[in-house]
Write an enzyme that holds these catalytic residues in place. Structure first.
Site, mmCIF file in Angstrom:
data_model
loop_
_atom_site.group_PDB
_atom_site.id
_atom_site.type_symbol
_atom_site.label_atom_id
_atom_site.label_comp_id
_atom_site.label_asym_id
_atom_site.label_seq_id
_atom_site.Cartn_x
_atom_site.Cartn_y
_atom_site.Cartn_z
ATOM 1 N N MET A 2 0.865 -1.172 0.000
ATOM 2 C CA MET A 2 0.000 0.000 0.000
ATOM 3 C C MET A 2 0.901 1.221 0.000
ATOM 4 O O MET A 2 1.602 1.487 0.986
ATOM 5 C CB MET A 2 -0.904 -0.036 1.239
ATOM 6 C CG MET A 2 -1.923 1.054 1.324
ATOM 7 S SD MET A 2 -3.223 0.677 2.548
ATOM 8 C CE MET A 2 -2.245 0.469 4.035
ATOM 9 N N ARG A 42 -5.673 -1.620 9.660
ATOM 10 C CA ARG A 42 -5.741 -1.101 11.032
ATOM 11 C C ARG A 42 -6.168 -2.187 12.016
ATOM 12 O O ARG A 42 -5.637 -2.272 13.120
ATOM 13 C CB ARG A 42 -6.682 0.104 11.082
ATOM 14 C CG ARG A 42 -6.047 1.350 10.493
ATOM 15 C CD ARG A 42 -6.976 2.548 10.425
ATOM 16 N NE ARG A 42 -6.218 3.728 10.020
ATOM 17 C CZ ARG A 42 -6.749 4.922 9.773
ATOM 18 N NH1 ARG A 42 -8.066 5.097 9.882
ATOM 19 N NH2 ARG A 42 -5.983 5.932 9.417
ATOM 20 N N TYR A 74 2.366 3.222 12.597
ATOM 21 C CA TYR A 74 1.981 2.982 11.199
ATOM 22 C C TYR A 74 0.513 2.598 11.087
ATOM 23 O O TYR A 74 -0.124 2.210 12.042
ATOM 24 C CB TYR A 74 2.900 1.998 10.494
ATOM 25 C CG TYR A 74 3.147 0.620 11.069
ATOM 26 C CD1 TYR A 74 2.328 0.015 11.996
ATOM 27 C CD2 TYR A 74 4.258 -0.113 10.626
ATOM 28 C CE1 TYR A 74 2.580 -1.253 12.477
ATOM 29 C CE2 TYR A 74 4.529 -1.375 11.108
ATOM 30 C CZ TYR A 74 3.679 -1.945 12.027
ATOM 31 O OH TYR A 74 3.935 -3.215 12.500
ATOM 32 N N GLU A 75 0.003 2.788 9.863
ATOM 33 C CA GLU A 75 -1.431 2.663 9.565
ATOM 34 C C GLU A 75 -2.268 3.653 10.371
ATOM 35 O O GLU A 75 -3.416 3.391 10.708
ATOM 36 C CB GLU A 75 -1.927 1.225 9.789
ATOM 37 C CG GLU A 75 -1.166 0.156 9.050
ATOM 38 C CD GLU A 75 -1.037 0.433 7.559
ATOM 39 O OE1 GLU A 75 -1.876 1.172 7.000
ATOM 40 O OE2 GLU A 75 -0.097 -0.082 6.950
ATOM 41 N N GLY A 76 -1.705 4.800 10.655
ATOM 42 C CA GLY A 76 -2.421 5.848 11.375
ATOM 43 C C GLY A 76 -2.030 5.889 12.833
ATOM 44 O O GLY A 76 -2.262 4.941 13.581
#
Length: 596
Positions: free
Chosen positions: A164, A297, A441-443
């Protein structure tokens, strides 16, 4: 060296006793996902992760990945590639993917324990197949039929992996600033040019091809986030028939040097007029990207859970073996030169905190996976809509709380080891380093908090919260006369009522001042997490009491729940006070006076 044993007993308890997976999956039409089949998945998953992945964990940390500047090639740590081959041969890559694309079609509820085991055994290795699942979801929901045939099947089979590609050097969370461009070509492909950073598994030696899902702008795209499109950019070119061609103009430019997960390749990826194919509609890339992001997430939340459990297992073992001093009330083991440190209240505090967060977090995370199954296979439209609202609401809680609790649990484990905790041979310091990145990571945790309050509460008017509050009230009403959980009903109800009131307070304040959303977000997120876990602990005690588990198991659940309600749920008091203080204490200091 740290060790790992898959907690199969508690995994089964959560799946079958707490969540009622056997009847749920049968009702959803998963005819092949019988109790025997799921048990076999758990047993084989435990064998693979304990004997193949776990022994490579320290090797990956010490050796890391290597990068060849001349070719852009990345070599993974010793044993990693061979472990991936065994993973693919075992059919694990397509465990929960649709049968029509080469998967086994098992429910997510059956796949989530495997995910936890992989992350606990070897988080860095687990990052390589991690985003393949997100790419699979994006292609399933947004890909054209030829794209699904050409790209999805090899990913499901494990012959290719996915990535991604979102972040750029100048833009992280604010994707509206991205500059990567996509120029249409005569053959309906696009030439993709730009640089992406922090790309997990962007380059490696596991598979012959890597499929990058890349956010980029078309020449006539609107400014900001409304002008973003999503493209499929393979490492090796693939035509519409699925045939592979020449090397694409995409190359790893560097590997990031990180504090943890050294065995995971975190890449800078350069695209230089690389051939890409539009996935979904033009300028609608964020919709497809969030399909991947939400999957990722939840997956990262499970990483926090896995690391927490491994840390707890090792801390518990050490606390039982390590002899230091005597109990304050007198020798507990007079035949030994000193008592094991597990007799000391403060060590108990750390161990029980880990146990409570791990076992409660397992129920929270596994329930989220079961919601995915309801959404995709449920026949009742209202049930599916409620599951979708609830999943959206709990996703930022799962991601942020389980990873932040992962940091807390690995810290407690390191503390239990004392001076030996920061010595590499014991493995605790690696778990602590690895856990820290999962909150980023991933927010980041802050982004999850803003998503929860700004989108799930304000924009969607708390639809998911209403479903959760209804679950709590239904449980409390159904267990009014249940002596096993009587002590938990009143505090759970009180917390739920306060949760609702705090939500209304934030909403009312935000109408007058939008900054109140950001001011309350972090504390509201954790307030929500602790109340959610209180619900799952009460349900766990009720499920254990009504099960055929040994009395010792039931007693352990009840005593851990008592610890949680007495020692951890009160953390909500501090979060409530912070929320009620409002935005004033945060914005009162002028930005120029921070160094005054």
């Amino acid at each position: 060296m740290s060790s790992y044993r898959a907690p199969l007993s508690d995994m089964r308890f959560v799946l079958f006793d707490v969540l009622g997976a056997q009847s749920l999956l049968a009702r959803l039409g998963f005819e092949d996902a019988t109790r025997d089949v799921v048990d076999a998945v758990l047993e084989e998953g435990a064998r693979f992760t304990e004997t193949v992945l776990a022994p490579l964990n320290r090797i990956g940390d010490e050796a890391g990945c290597s990068y060849d500047q001349a070719s852009g090639a990345v070599t993974t740590p010793p044993g990693f590639r061979q472990a991936y081959s065994q993973y693919v041969e075992g059919g694990w890559a397509g465990l929960v993917s649709p049968v029509q694309f080469g998967g086994q079609g098992l429910p997510h509820a059956a796949g989530v324990p495997l995910k936890e085991m992989i992350d606990a055994a070897n988080l860095a290795w687990g990052n390589f197949p991690l985003l393949s699942h997100g790419a699979t979801e994006a292609l399933l929901h947004h890909g054209e039929p030829w794209q699904q045939e050409a790209f999805l099947k090899p990913i499901v089979e494990g012959r290719w992996t996915g990535t991604m590609c979102l972040t750029e050097p100048h833009c992280g969370t604010d994707l509206g600033l991205l500059k990567t461009r996509a120029v249409p070509q005569p053959d309906d492909s696009h030439a993709i040019t730009g640089t992406k950073i922090f790309i997990t598994a962007g380059e490696h030696d596991f598979t012959e091809n890597i499929v990058h899902l890349v956010l980029a702008r078309l020449p006539d795209a609107p400014a900001g986030s409304k002008g973003i499109s999503l493209f499929i950019v393979p490492k090796i070119k693939v035509d519409r028939s699925g045939a592979m061609g020449e090397r694409n103009a995409v190359r790893c430019g560097a590997l990031e040097h990180k504090m943890g997960i050294h065995g995971s390749a975190t890449c800078v990826m350069n695209f230089d007029d690389a051939q890409g194919w539009l996935i979904g509609e033009p300028n609608k890339g964020l919709m497809a990207m969030f399909t991947m992001m939400n999957t990722a997430r939840l997956a990262v939340g499970l990483q926090g859970l896995g690391l927490s459990d491994r840390a707890y297992q090792n801390a518990l073992r050490y606390a039982r073996e390590r002899l230091q001093m005597r109990s304050l009330s007198g020798a507990r083991f007079p035949d030994k030169p000193a008592d094991p440190i597990i007799v000391h209240p403060d060590v108990r505090r750390m161990l029980l905190t880990q146990k409570a967060l791990v076992e409660g977090g397992r129920a929270l995370g596994y329930h989220a996976a079961s919601l995915v199954d309801i959404i995709s296979h449920g026949e009742d439209a209202d049930e599916c809509a409620q599951a979708d609202a609830l999943l959206g609401f709990v996703t930022p809680i799962v991601k942020a709380c389980l990873t932040e609790w992962g940091v807390e649990c690995t810290y407690h484990a390191l503390q239990c080891f004392g001076g030996h905790g920061y010595i590499a041979e014991h493995g605790m310091e690696q778990l602590a380093r690895d856990a820290r990145i999962t909150t980023l990571y991933e927010g980041t945790t802050g982004i999850q908090a803003l998503d929860l309050v700004g989108r799930k509460i304000m924009q969607l008017q708390g639809a998911g919260l209403r479903v959760f509050l209804r679950m709590i009230e239904e449980f409390c009403a159904a267990n009014e006369g249940n002596a096993a959980v009587a002590e938990f009903i009143a505090p759970l109800r009180a917390s739920a009522a306060e949760w609702q009131q705090l939500t209304m307070t934030i909403g009312q304040r935000a109408v007058a001042n939008a900054e109140e959303v950001g001011a309350a977000a972090y504390d509201y997120l954790f307030y929500s997490g602790y109340v959610a876990l209180a619900y799952w602990w009460a349900r766990s005690v009720a499920a254990a009491d009504g099960s055929s588990h040994p009395q010792g198991f039931k007693d352990a659940k009840r005593e851990t729940a008592r610890f949680y309600f007495a020692r951890l749920l009160p953390r909500t008091l501090a979060h409530k006070a912070a929320i009620e203080s409002g935005v004033g204490p945060l914005l009162g200091l002028d930005a120029g006076h921070f160094d005054a």
